[in-house]
Scaffold this active site. Structure first.
Site, short mmCIF file in Angstrom:
data_model
loop_
_atom_site.label_atom_id
_atom_site.label_comp_id
_atom_site.label_asym_id
_atom_site.label_seq_id
_atom_site.Cartn_x
_atom_site.Cartn_y
_atom_site.Cartn_z
N GLY A 75 0.82 -1.21 0.00
CA GLY A 75 0.00 0.00 0.00
C GLY A 75 0.85 1.25 0.00
O GLY A 75 0.54 2.20 0.72
N ARG A 90 0.39 5.88 -1.88
CA ARG A 90 -0.27 7.08 -1.35
C ARG A 90 0.09 7.25 0.12
O ARG A 90 0.55 6.31 0.76
CB ARG A 90 -1.80 6.94 -1.43
CG ARG A 90 -2.36 7.00 -2.81
CD ARG A 90 -3.87 7.15 -2.77
NE ARG A 90 -4.56 5.94 -2.34
CZ ARG A 90 -5.46 5.92 -1.35
NH1 ARG A 90 -5.72 7.02 -0.66
NH2 ARG A 90 -6.06 4.80 -1.03
N ASP A 147 -3.83 -7.36 -3.98
CA ASP A 147 -4.65 -7.16 -2.79
C ASP A 147 -4.02 -7.99 -1.66
O ASP A 147 -4.03 -9.22 -1.72
CB ASP A 147 -6.07 -7.64 -3.11
CG ASP A 147 -7.00 -7.61 -1.91
OD1 ASP A 147 -6.53 -7.31 -0.79
OD2 ASP A 147 -8.19 -7.88 -2.11
N SER A 190 -1.42 1.46 14.96
CA SER A 190 -2.07 2.75 15.19
C SER A 190 -2.24 2.98 16.68
O SER A 190 -2.37 2.00 17.44
CB SER A 190 -3.46 2.75 14.52
OG SER A 190 -4.23 3.83 14.99
N TYR A 215 -11.29 -1.52 13.25
CA TYR A 215 -9.94 -0.99 13.00
C TYR A 215 -9.05 -1.21 14.23
O TYR A 215 -7.89 -1.65 14.11
CB TYR A 215 -10.06 0.50 12.68
CG TYR A 215 -8.80 1.18 12.24
CD1 TYR A 215 -8.29 1.00 10.96
CD2 TYR A 215 -8.12 2.04 13.11
CE1 TYR A 215 -7.13 1.66 10.55
CE2 TYR A 215 -6.97 2.70 12.70
CZ TYR A 215 -6.48 2.51 11.42
OH TYR A 215 -5.33 3.15 11.03
N ALA A 266 -9.36 -3.46 16.57
CA ALA A 266 -9.06 -4.89 16.73
C ALA A 266 -7.95 -5.30 15.76
O ALA A 266 -7.03 -6.04 16.13
CB ALA A 266 -10.32 -5.72 16.49
N LYS A 279 -5.59 -3.37 14.46
CA LYS A 279 -4.31 -2.73 14.80
C LYS A 279 -3.74 -3.28 16.12
O LYS A 279 -2.52 -3.34 16.29
CB LYS A 279 -4.49 -1.21 14.85
CG LYS A 279 -4.83 -0.59 13.50
CD LYS A 279 -3.72 -0.81 12.48
CE LYS A 279 -3.96 -0.11 11.16
NZ LYS A 279 -2.88 -0.32 10.19
N ILE A 294 -2.38 11.41 11.24
CA ILE A 294 -1.43 11.84 10.22
C ILE A 294 -2.23 12.37 9.02
O ILE A 294 -3.25 11.76 8.64
CB ILE A 294 -0.54 10.65 9.77
CG1 ILE A 294 0.08 9.92 10.97
CG2 ILE A 294 0.52 11.11 8.77
CD1 ILE A 294 1.06 10.71 11.80
P1 NDP Z 1 -4.31 5.92 2.74
O1 NDP Z 1 -5.76 5.62 2.70
O2 NDP Z 1 -3.82 7.28 2.36
O3 NDP Z 1 -3.48 4.83 1.90
C1 NDP Z 1 -3.72 3.48 2.11
C2 NDP Z 1 -2.87 2.67 1.18
O4 NDP Z 1 -3.16 1.28 1.42
C3 NDP Z 1 -3.16 2.94 -0.27
O5 NDP Z 1 -1.95 2.96 -1.00
C4 NDP Z 1 -4.00 1.75 -0.69
O6 NDP Z 1 -3.86 1.36 -2.05
C5 NDP Z 1 -3.44 0.66 0.18
N1 NDP Z 1 -4.36 -0.46 0.33
C6 NDP Z 1 -5.62 -0.46 0.85
N2 NDP Z 1 -6.15 -1.69 0.79
C7 NDP Z 1 -5.21 -2.49 0.22
C8 NDP Z 1 -5.18 -3.85 -0.13
N3 NDP Z 1 -6.20 -4.68 0.11
N4 NDP Z 1 -4.05 -4.34 -0.72
C9 NDP Z 1 -2.99 -3.53 -0.98
N5 NDP Z 1 -2.99 -2.22 -0.68
C10 NDP Z 1 -4.09 -1.70 -0.09
O7 NDP Z 1 -3.86 5.59 4.25
P2 NDP Z 1 -2.68 6.14 5.15
O8 NDP Z 1 -1.50 6.45 4.34
O9 NDP Z 1 -3.25 7.16 6.04
O10 NDP Z 1 -2.42 4.85 6.05
C11 NDP Z 1 -1.33 3.96 5.83
C12 NDP Z 1 -1.26 3.01 7.02
O11 NDP Z 1 -1.09 3.78 8.22
C13 NDP Z 1 -2.53 2.19 7.23
O12 NDP Z 1 -2.20 0.92 7.69
C14 NDP Z 1 -3.27 2.97 8.30
O13 NDP Z 1 -4.15 2.17 9.02
C15 NDP Z 1 -2.11 3.44 9.15
N6 NDP Z 1 -2.39 4.59 9.99
C16 NDP Z 1 -2.78 5.79 9.46
C17 NDP Z 1 -3.02 6.86 10.29
C18 NDP Z 1 -3.44 8.20 9.78
O14 NDP Z 1 -3.74 9.07 10.61
N7 NDP Z 1 -3.45 8.46 8.50
C19 NDP Z 1 -2.92 6.74 11.76
C20 NDP Z 1 -2.50 5.43 12.20
C21 NDP Z 1 -2.24 4.40 11.34
P3 NDP Z 1 -4.68 2.11 -3.24
O15 NDP Z 1 -4.08 3.49 -3.29
O16 NDP Z 1 -4.40 1.34 -4.45
O17 NDP Z 1 -6.11 2.11 -2.82
#
Ligand code: NDP
Length: 249
Positions: A14, A17, A65, A144, A157, A159, A161, A190
């Site tokens: 992932g 982004r 995925d 998280s 979420y 559970a 994390k 973030i």
């Molecule tokens: P975003 O929603 O900005 O990005 C999520 C990324 O995960 C995307 O690149 C997306 O791919 C990818 N993704 C989602 N589902 C799948 C899947 N089934 N297989 C492969 N890739 C997948 O999230 P963040 O950058 O904010 O979050 C990144 C991580 O940090 C996550 O684990 C989130 O839970 C964790 N986090 C975020 C916080 C925050 O405040 N933002 C706080 C705490 C933890 P695609 O672009 O192709 O959809």
């Protein structure tokens, strides 16, 4: 490219982004050869590919995925195919599907567990086979603060994390003698697409609980991940690091 991680190879799930993208750029600037996975956002994938190429970094983008075991295997094996090895895995892919418990649909709970927790399990299992053979490796799982303290509307979420934290510590114990470290980072709030979805009122409430009175930047998380995969963190394993502007102390 030359840098402190020159010659290392990394898989980031992932990673096109948000936080994953910041981690990818940080590691690429340090000389790591990258496999970056995405699920659906091809445009973001192409943009990252171009950016890393523009400064001479090495990157292969792979769709998949992580909640699907075969896709996870394909993502990890692509490191062997392209770079003949894997030194670093960052389990970053994650989603949320927020709802109060009594309104939470079974599919919402299941989807979040499958992506965040099962995805981390699949990728770690396949990566650890390569790392055990090489007798070295670094795994960083993105948990998280919600996995530590819980949150209203996020039972699924939280559970997933919290599960990642237990998983991290268990894998760290299993792999410690093979010179593989396994740690988790627990970001607070973030600035990414995930938190942009929050209402203004929710954002104000959250800010009032953060002593530094700002949301974090994806780079704040990337800096910690970079440290954890560097030689400077050789003796650190099984730990959880909060990056939350002091929200919990
Ligand atoms: P975003 O929603 O900005 O990005 C999520 C990324 O995960 C995307 O690149 C997306 O791919 C990818 N993704 C989602 N589902 C799948 C899947 N089934 N297989 C492969 N890739 C997948 O999230 P963040 O950058 O904010 O979050 C990144 C991580 O940090 C996550 O684990 C989130 O839970 C964790 N986090 C975020 C916080 C925050 O405040 N933002 C706080 C705490 C933890 P695609 O672009 O192709 O959809």
């Amino acid at each position: 490219m030359s840098g402190s991680l020159n010659g290392k190879t990394a898989v980031i799930t992932g990673g096109v982004r948000g936080i994953g993208r910041a981690i990818a750029l940080k590691l690429a600037h340090s000389g790591t050869s990258l496999i970056v996975n995405y699920n659906s956002n091809k445009e973001a994938a192409q943009s990252l590919f171009q950016e890393v190429n523009s400064f001479g970094g090495r990157i292969v983008i792979i769709q998949g995925d992580v909640s699907n075991s075969e896709d996870a295997r394909k993502i990890i094996d692509s490191a062997l195919e392209h770079y003949q090895g894997l030194d670093i895995l960052v389990n970053n892919a994650g989603i949320n599907r927020d709802n109060l418990l009594i309104r939470m649909k079974d599919e919402e709970f299941q989807k979040v567990i499958e992506t965040n927790l099962l995805g981390t399990f699949y990728c770690t299992k396949y990566a650890s086979k390569i790392m055990i053979k090489a007798r070295q490796g670094r795994i960083v799982n993105i948990s998280s603060v919600v996995g530590i303290g819980g949150n209203i509307g996020q039972t699924n979420y939280a559970a997933s994390k919290a599960g990642i934290i237990g998983f991290t510590k268990s894998v760290a114990k299993e792999l410690a003698t093979r010179n593989i470290t396994v740690n988790a980072v627990a970001p607070g709030f973030i600035k990414t697409d995930m938190t942009d979805k929050l209402s203004e009122e929710q954002k104000r409430n959250i800010l009032s609980r953060i002593p530094m009175v700002r949301f974090g930047f994806p780079e704040d998380v990337a800096n910690m991940v970079h440290f954890l995969v560097s030689d400077e963190a050789n003796y650190i394993t099984g730990q959880v690091f909060r990056i939350d502007g002091g929200m919990e102390m």
